[in-house]
Design a protein around this motif. Structure first.
Motif, PDB file in Angstrom:
ATOM      1  N   ILE A   1       0.724  -1.588  -0.042  1.00 47.81           N
ATOM      2  CA  ILE A   1       0.274  -0.055  -0.243  1.00 47.81           C
ATOM      3  C   ILE A   1       1.012   1.571  -0.064  1.00 47.81           C
ATOM      4  N   GLN A   2       1.951   1.360   0.860  1.00 49.92           N
ATOM      5  CA  GLN A   2       2.749   2.327   1.296  1.00 49.92           C
ATOM      6  C   GLN A   2       3.715   2.716  -0.889  1.00 49.92           C
ATOM      7  N   ARG A   3       4.149   1.752  -1.734  1.00 53.41           N
ATOM      8  CA  ARG A   3       4.484   1.355  -2.383  1.00 53.41           C
ATOM      9  C   ARG A   3       3.588   2.358  -3.701  1.00 53.41           C
ATOM     10  N   TRP A   4       2.175   2.152  -3.767  1.00 53.56           N
ATOM     11  CA  TRP A   4       1.338   2.354  -4.275  1.00 53.56           C
ATOM     12  C   TRP A   4       0.883   3.636  -4.430  1.00 53.56           C
ATOM     13  N   ALA A   5       0.927   4.245  -3.076  1.00 53.17           N
ATOM     14  CA  ALA A   5       0.904   5.381  -3.056  1.00 53.17           C
ATOM     15  C   ALA A   5       0.922   5.941  -2.030  1.00 53.17           C
ATOM     16  N   ALA A   6       2.293   6.840  -2.085  1.00 59.13           N
ATOM     17  CA  ALA A   6       3.686   7.452  -1.214  1.00 59.13           C
ATOM     18  C   ALA A   6       2.265   8.453  -0.229  1.00 59.13           C
ATOM     19  N   GLU A   7       1.508   9.573  -1.221  1.00 59.36           N
ATOM     20  CA  GLU A   7       1.224  10.282  -0.490  1.00 59.36           C
ATOM     21  C   GLU A   7      -0.578   9.660  -0.012  1.00 59.36           C
ATOM     22  N   LEU A   8      -0.171   8.664   0.011  1.00 59.39           N
ATOM     23  CA  LEU A   8      -1.958   8.101   0.911  1.00 59.39           C
ATOM     24  C   LEU A   8      -1.395   8.534   2.502  1.00 59.39           C
ATOM     25  N   ASP A   9      -2.632   9.770   3.016  1.00 59.47           N
ATOM     26  CA  ASP A   9      -2.249  10.012   5.166  1.00 59.47           C
ATOM     27  C   ASP A   9      -1.618   8.966   5.302  1.00 59.47           C
ATOM     28  N   ASP A  10      -1.389   9.255   6.793  1.00 59.90           N
ATOM     29  CA  ASP A  10      -0.097   7.810   7.352  1.00 59.90           C
ATOM     30  C   ASP A  10      -1.807   7.659   8.167  1.00 59.90           C
ATOM     31  N   GLU A  11      -2.580   8.328   8.052  1.00 61.72           N
ATOM     32  CA  GLU A  11      -3.917   7.682   8.628  1.00 61.72           C
ATOM     33  C   GLU A  11      -5.041   6.668   8.536  1.00 61.72           C
ATOM     34  N   VAL A  12      -4.857   6.707   7.094  1.00 62.10           N
ATOM     35  CA  VAL A  12      -5.727   5.959   6.223  1.00 62.10           C
ATOM     36  C   VAL A  12      -4.511   4.487   6.122  1.00 62.10           C
ATOM     37  N   VAL A  13      -3.295   4.833   6.336  1.00 61.28           N
ATOM     38  CA  VAL A  13      -2.019   3.587   6.019  1.00 61.28           C
ATOM     39  C   VAL A  13      -2.711   2.683   7.624  1.00 61.28           C
ATOM     40  N   HIS A  14      -2.393   3.658   8.775  1.00 63.48           N
ATOM     41  CA  HIS A  14      -2.892   3.133   9.881  1.00 63.48           C
ATOM     42  C   HIS A  14      -3.739   2.070   9.963  1.00 63.48           C
ATOM     43  N   THR A  15      -4.704   2.875   9.425  1.00 61.15           N
ATOM     44  CA  THR A  15      -6.313   2.506   9.508  1.00 61.15           C
ATOM     45  C   THR A  15      -6.553   1.138   9.162  1.00 61.15           C
ATOM     46  N   ALA A  16      -6.049   1.061   7.724  1.00 64.15           N
ATOM     47  CA  ALA A  16      -6.074  -0.429   7.094  1.00 64.15           C
ATOM     48  C   ALA A  16      -5.087  -1.578   7.258  1.00 64.15           C
ATOM     49  N   GLU A  17      -4.434  -0.814   8.466  1.00 62.59           N
ATOM     50  CA  GLU A  17      -3.464  -1.334   9.145  1.00 62.59           C
ATOM     51  C   GLU A  17      -4.044  -2.478   9.904  1.00 62.59           C
ATOM     52  N   LEU A  18      -4.640  -1.406  10.995  1.00 64.20           N
ATOM     53  CA  LEU A  18      -5.059  -2.395  12.034  1.00 64.20           C
ATOM     54  C   LEU A  18      -6.481  -3.102  10.894  1.00 64.20           C
ATOM     55  N   VAL A  19      -6.997  -2.971  10.435  1.00 65.36           N
ATOM     56  CA  VAL A  19      -7.964  -3.520   9.858  1.00 65.36           C
ATOM     57  C   VAL A  19      -8.090  -4.523   9.191  1.00 65.36           C
TER      58      VAL A  19
END
Length: 145
Positions: free
Chosen positions: A28-46
């Motif tokens: 996910i981080q490789r796909w879109a480095a511009e994703l908000d950290d909150e989105v990435v952390h939420t995705a990780e938890l989900v």
């Protein structure tokens, strides 16, 4: 943002949860480095909660994790071979577990579980746009355990 998709198949074992989570978040981080950290952390938890629930309650053999990224949504899907749909509940204050789907519902914009020809799919969506409107009601009813 271009559309992306990741599919992972992992054994239905507790150690596979961490592996699936790390692989998916790295992608996910490789796909879109511009994703908000909150989105990435939420995705990780989900991802962690959905795969853990599948390993703990439903799966034998393999668990399939799919992550789809589009312009507007990050969608996480977990497939297993059990036809039994989850029954989310509100645990009492002394329970050590049982809050996973409650957290998924609170942190995502939509989520549900639905039967498939070979078992079921549990999924959740995280909206990537600022104007998402009010959150949808839980698709799975909560019951006090």
């Amino acid at each position: 943002m271009a559309a992306h998709q990741l599919t992972l198949s992992v054994p239905a074992t507790p150690i596979a949860v961490a592996s699936a989570r790390h692989q998916a978040v790295d992608e996910i981080q490789r796909w879109a480095a511009e994703l908000d950290d909150e989105v990435v952390h939420t995705a990780e938890l989900v991802i962690s909660e959905l795969v853990t629930n599948t390993v703990r309650y439903a799966a034998t053999g393999q668990v399939r994790l799919e992550v789809h990224l589009s312009e507007a949504v990050l969608r996480i899907e977990v497939y297993d071979s059990s036809p039994v749909l989850p029954q989310p509940s509100l645990p009492d204050q002394h329970s050590e577990n049982g809050r996973g789907l409650f957290l998924v519902g609170a942190l995502t914009d939509r989520y549900a579980a639905e039967p498939t020809p070979t078992g079921k799919r549990c999924w959740a969506e995280i909206a990537l746009t600022a104007a998402t409107g009010p959150k949808a009601a839980f698709s799975l009813p909560l019951q006090r355990s």
